[in-house]
Write an enzyme that holds these catalytic residues in place. Structure first.
Site, mmCIF file in Angstrom:
data_model
loop_
_atom_site.group_PDB
_atom_site.id
_atom_site.type_symbol
_atom_site.label_atom_id
_atom_site.label_comp_id
_atom_site.label_asym_id
_atom_site.label_seq_id
_atom_site.Cartn_x
_atom_site.Cartn_y
_atom_site.Cartn_z
ATOM 1 N N GLY A 44 5.920 -58.721 22.909
ATOM 2 C CA GLY A 44 6.640 -59.526 23.921
ATOM 3 C C GLY A 44 7.886 -58.776 24.353
ATOM 4 O O GLY A 44 8.348 -58.916 25.483
ATOM 5 N N LYS A 56 15.936 -67.239 31.551
ATOM 6 C CA LYS A 56 15.547 -68.245 32.552
ATOM 7 C C LYS A 56 15.494 -69.630 31.938
ATOM 8 O O LYS A 56 15.753 -70.629 32.590
ATOM 9 C CB LYS A 56 14.193 -67.891 33.173
ATOM 10 C CG LYS A 56 14.311 -67.122 34.462
ATOM 11 C CD LYS A 56 14.406 -65.625 34.354
ATOM 12 C CE LYS A 56 15.748 -65.045 34.233
ATOM 13 N NZ LYS A 56 15.786 -63.579 34.347
ATOM 14 N N GLY A 182 28.001 -57.015 38.283
ATOM 15 C CA GLY A 182 27.459 -58.061 39.170
ATOM 16 C C GLY A 182 26.050 -57.756 39.626
ATOM 17 O O GLY A 182 25.666 -58.068 40.751
ATOM 18 N N GLY A 268 23.719 -52.684 32.990
ATOM 19 C CA GLY A 268 22.427 -51.991 33.003
ATOM 20 C C GLY A 268 21.923 -51.698 31.608
ATOM 21 O O GLY A 268 22.545 -52.067 30.605
ATOM 22 N N ARG A 269 20.795 -51.025 31.557
ATOM 23 C CA ARG A 269 20.130 -50.755 30.282
ATOM 24 C C ARG A 269 19.767 -49.289 30.196
ATOM 25 O O ARG A 269 19.636 -48.621 31.211
ATOM 26 C CB ARG A 269 18.866 -51.627 30.177
ATOM 27 C CG ARG A 269 19.226 -53.116 30.182
ATOM 28 C CD ARG A 269 18.002 -53.998 30.116
ATOM 29 N NE ARG A 269 17.208 -53.831 28.922
ATOM 30 C CZ ARG A 269 17.438 -54.425 27.747
ATOM 31 N NH1 ARG A 269 18.478 -55.219 27.585
ATOM 32 N NH2 ARG A 269 16.625 -54.225 26.724
ATOM 33 N N ALA A 317 9.880 -56.566 34.347
ATOM 34 C CA ALA A 317 8.677 -56.784 33.537
ATOM 35 C C ALA A 317 7.413 -56.584 34.370
ATOM 36 O O ALA A 317 6.456 -55.947 33.925
ATOM 37 C CB ALA A 317 8.715 -58.198 32.958
ATOM 38 N N HIS A 446 4.830 -79.066 56.108
ATOM 39 C CA HIS A 446 6.102 -79.748 56.354
ATOM 40 C C HIS A 446 6.199 -80.974 55.472
ATOM 41 O O HIS A 446 5.220 -81.695 55.350
ATOM 42 C CB HIS A 446 6.178 -80.167 57.827
ATOM 43 C CG HIS A 446 7.381 -81.008 58.119
ATOM 44 N ND1 HIS A 446 8.637 -80.448 58.281
ATOM 45 C CD2 HIS A 446 7.521 -82.352 58.258
ATOM 46 C CE1 HIS A 446 9.496 -81.428 58.523
ATOM 47 N NE2 HIS A 446 8.846 -82.582 58.515
HETATM 48 P P1 FAD Z 1 10.633 -53.722 26.331
HETATM 49 O O1 FAD Z 1 10.417 -55.100 26.801
HETATM 50 O O2 FAD Z 1 12.024 -53.307 26.015
HETATM 51 O O3 FAD Z 1 9.697 -53.550 25.066
HETATM 52 C C1 FAD Z 1 9.677 -52.388 24.300
HETATM 53 C C2 FAD Z 1 9.170 -52.730 22.927
HETATM 54 O O4 FAD Z 1 8.987 -51.526 22.201
HETATM 55 C C3 FAD Z 1 10.113 -53.571 22.099
HETATM 56 O O5 FAD Z 1 9.429 -54.676 21.593
HETATM 57 C C4 FAD Z 1 10.593 -52.643 20.982
HETATM 58 O O6 FAD Z 1 10.795 -53.316 19.762
HETATM 59 C C5 FAD Z 1 9.437 -51.677 20.872
HETATM 60 N N1 FAD Z 1 9.797 -50.336 20.405
HETATM 61 C C6 FAD Z 1 10.739 -49.514 20.945
HETATM 62 N N2 FAD Z 1 10.713 -48.323 20.341
HETATM 63 C C7 FAD Z 1 9.747 -48.390 19.401
HETATM 64 C C8 FAD Z 1 9.240 -47.455 18.472
HETATM 65 N N3 FAD Z 1 9.702 -46.211 18.411
HETATM 66 N N4 FAD Z 1 8.259 -47.859 17.633
HETATM 67 C C9 FAD Z 1 7.758 -49.118 17.709
HETATM 68 N N5 FAD Z 1 8.195 -50.035 18.596
HETATM 69 C C10 FAD Z 1 9.164 -49.677 19.427
HETATM 70 N N6 FAD Z 1 12.580 -58.510 34.268
HETATM 71 C C11 FAD Z 1 11.909 -59.247 35.175
HETATM 72 O O7 FAD Z 1 10.919 -58.772 35.730
HETATM 73 N N7 FAD Z 1 12.315 -60.518 35.505
HETATM 74 C C12 FAD Z 1 13.396 -61.093 34.935
HETATM 75 O O8 FAD Z 1 13.743 -62.225 35.261
HETATM 76 C C13 FAD Z 1 14.119 -60.338 33.962
HETATM 77 N N8 FAD Z 1 15.195 -60.880 33.356
HETATM 78 C C14 FAD Z 1 15.836 -60.164 32.378
HETATM 79 C C15 FAD Z 1 16.928 -60.748 31.753
HETATM 80 C C16 FAD Z 1 17.608 -60.061 30.764
HETATM 81 C C17 FAD Z 1 18.783 -60.707 30.097
HETATM 82 C C18 FAD Z 1 17.157 -58.753 30.391
HETATM 83 C C19 FAD Z 1 17.864 -57.997 29.299
HETATM 84 C C20 FAD Z 1 16.075 -58.164 31.014
HETATM 85 C C21 FAD Z 1 15.410 -58.862 32.020
HETATM 86 N N9 FAD Z 1 14.321 -58.304 32.686
HETATM 87 C C22 FAD Z 1 13.666 -59.031 33.651
HETATM 88 C C23 FAD Z 1 13.856 -56.918 32.405
HETATM 89 C C24 FAD Z 1 12.633 -56.937 31.480
HETATM 90 O O9 FAD Z 1 12.939 -57.645 30.307
HETATM 91 C C25 FAD Z 1 12.245 -55.500 31.172
HETATM 92 O O10 FAD Z 1 12.050 -54.809 32.377
HETATM 93 C C26 FAD Z 1 10.955 -55.454 30.362
HETATM 94 O O11 FAD Z 1 11.083 -56.157 29.150
HETATM 95 C C27 FAD Z 1 10.584 -53.986 30.086
HETATM 96 O O12 FAD Z 1 9.366 -53.947 29.413
HETATM 97 P P2 FAD Z 1 8.977 -52.712 28.479
HETATM 98 O O13 FAD Z 1 7.657 -53.054 27.897
HETATM 99 O O14 FAD Z 1 9.109 -51.475 29.241
HETATM 100 O O15 FAD Z 1 10.089 -52.656 27.351
#
Ligand code: FAD
Length: 468
Positions: A44, A56, A182, A268-269, A317, A446
């Site tokens: 997740g 959300k 922002g 940012g991240r 996501a 409507h």
């Molecule tokens: P991640 O979700 O970061 O998942 C990576 C996973 O890899 C994690 O579970 C981690 O534990 C695991 N991991 C990392 N390194 C290793 C390793 N070496 N070995 C094993 N496991 C590992 N996006 C939207 O589209 N809509 C939104 O409304 C939205 N709201 C957000 C609100 C907040 C507060 C934040 C912080 C982010 C939001 N995002 C939103 C962005 C979204 O959460 C990310 O873009 C998305 O989660 C990225 O997915 P990912 O699979 O690339 O990485």
């Protein structure tokens, strides 16, 4: 692989079980591949546990609060007696846990192996687990995601200086809070805190909120935030802070000082690529830490793809989902269209909501298009009046029709109630390269908020009913 313990053999091994990783796993398993997901925390990822879903869910708490607080306007005499934020947190956690159980169950049902371990790619392009064993996999997808970024002078202590990770598990709503940044996450948190009673100062170094969003839309948002009592400080950075008894005093680059109980850093991240790949594997990581990929998410190393927040594409996501499908189809040697990053849907769930797809007016002009633009507020929209939420705007940007030019829609930008749900039609219009005249032929029910979309398209096609 002499002398190395083999933890299992798979068609595909994925490092990271966030939206990118789990979507790749589900899609590949549906195509008949044997799949392992190496996840050191919970499947997740950020989205389900520290991002989209919990954020959300708490914004929905803010919406319920507002509804009760304004119930008297509708003749319902109810007052907000008290906010029990611990119950809000329990509800949020229940939603997250339910979705987590559902996702884990779905993955298991598809035969996906979830391996609870840290994973890394070694010099021989093998996935190595924490215990030193390796996965025997023909293909690898890197999907390790991202973590919050901080800024110099603001050490994250989890008490006074927070990132999104800590905000989402706060026990109480602070009396005052400064949100630094922002962008989407900053605007959502600022909005939530303001609705739940905090005194909010939102500081953004760029001249507008939501950099990258259409200028007029961010102006509507900033006006709305200010009307709700938030202080929105634009074009200003922060230099540092001095903790005091019950909070801290932040110093702005303008010389001003602001005393607050909590500071939320939302700047940012950064990708989680440290130690993820052995440089000798051939996978390249750029100076910002992003794994380098081509349009098909290939790292350049045969059999290794990278997706999601780990690569330098929009950190969303649903972009991770789309990239997962591109990578798996490429792996299967099936035809696939790369993600068109200029047209992905963006949704920001603050109040008022913001949603857009395609070019802003400035971007379209800078790209050399001769454009036509139509927009309308929500004051004349019956549904918005019924809801009592008329603050907002819908803006449509199209290429000017002419010889050899169809006049396709280039961008759709919304700010207002339920903008995130309304974007669907705009997203399709932009990606199908529909013209305003084509859109205008369709009937909008409507009374709905979506009527404004039809109205603006009609106006842009030359003959508006209520506007133009
Ligand atoms: P991640 O979700 O970061 O998942 C990576 C996973 O890899 C994690 O579970 C981690 O534990 C695991 N991991 C990392 N390194 C290793 C390793 N070496 N070995 C094993 N496991 C590992 N996006 C939207 O589209 N809509 C939104 O409304 C939205 N709201 C957000 C609100 C907040 C507060 C934040 C912080 C982010 C939001 N995002 C939103 C962005 C979204 O959460 C990310 O873009 C998305 O989660 C990225 O997915 P990912 O699979 O690339 O990485």
């Amino acid at each position: 692989m002499e002398g190395v313990a083999i933890a299992g053999s798979y068609d595909l091994a994925i490092i990271g079980g966030g939206p990118g990783g789990y979507a790749a796993a589900l899609y590949a398993a549906a195509a008949g591949l044997s799949v392992a997901v190496v996840e050191e925390d919970k499947v997740g990822g950020t989205c389900l546990h520290r991002g989209c879903v919990p954020a959300k869910e708490l914004l929905e708490t803010a919406a319920v609060y507002r509804t009760v607080a304004s119930a008297a306007d509708f003749g319902i005499l109810a007052a907000v007696e008290k906010l029990d934020f611990s119950q809000s947190q329990r509800r949020k956690q229940a939603v997250v846990d339910q979705l987590h159980r559902g996702l884990t169950g779905l993955m298991r049902k598809r035969g996906i192996e979830i391996i609870s371990s840290h994973g890394r790619l070694d010099a021989k392009r093998r996935v190595v687990l924490s215990d030193g064993s390796v996965l025997d996999a023909s293909n690898v997808i890197l999907a390790a995601g991202s973590v919050p970024r901080s800024i110099p002078g603001f050490e994250i202590d989890g008490e006074v200086v927070l990132t999104s990770d800590e905000v989402l598990s706060l026990g109480e709503i602070p009396q005052s809070v400064a949100v630094i940044g922002g962008g989407a996450i900053g605007c959502e948190f600022a909005s939530m805190f303001a609705d739940l009673g905090s005194k909010v100062t939102l500081v953004e170094v760029m001249p507008r909120l939501l950099p990258g969003c259409d200028g007029e839309v961010s102006d509507v948002l900033a006006r709305s935030f200010r009307r709700r009592g938030m202080e929105v400080v634009l074009g200003t950075g922060v230099e540092g802070h001095t903790p005091s008894g019950s909070g801290t005093t932040i110093r702005l680059t303008s010389g001003r000082e602001v005393e607050v109980e909590k500071v939320v850093i939302s700047v940012g991240r950064r990708p989680r690529s440290e130690g993820l790949v052995d440089p000798a594997s051939g996978v390249r990581v750029d100076s910002k830490g992003f794994v380098e990929v081509d349009a098909y998410m290939r790292t350049g190393v045969p059999g290794v793809w990278a997706i999601g927040d780990l690569v330098g594409t929009p950190a969303l996501a649903h972009v991770g989902f789309a990239e997962a499908i591109v990578a798996v189809r490429d792996m299967l040697k099936e035809p696939v269209v790369p993600v068109d990053y200029g047209k992905v849907p963006w949704c920001i769930y603050c109040r008022p909501e913001v949603a857009f797809s395609g070019m802003t007016e400035d971007q379209a002009r800078e790209a050399g298009f001769e454009v036509v633009v139509a927009k309308d507020g929500l004051g004349g929209n019956s549904r918005a009046r019924i809801l009592g939420e008329t603050e907002g705007m819908l803006k449509l940007i199209a290429e000017k029709p002419g010889p050899g030019r169809s006049g396709r829609v280039l961008g759709v930008h919304l700010v207002g109630p339920w903008a995130t749900e309304l974007l669907g039609q705009g997203y399709l219009a932009v990606n199908w390269e529909a013209t305003p005249a084509e859109i205008a032929q369709f009937i909008q029910p409507h009374p709905t908020l979506s009527e404004t979309f039809g109205e603006v398209a009609l106006a842009l096609s030359g003959r508006g009913l209520h506007i133009g």
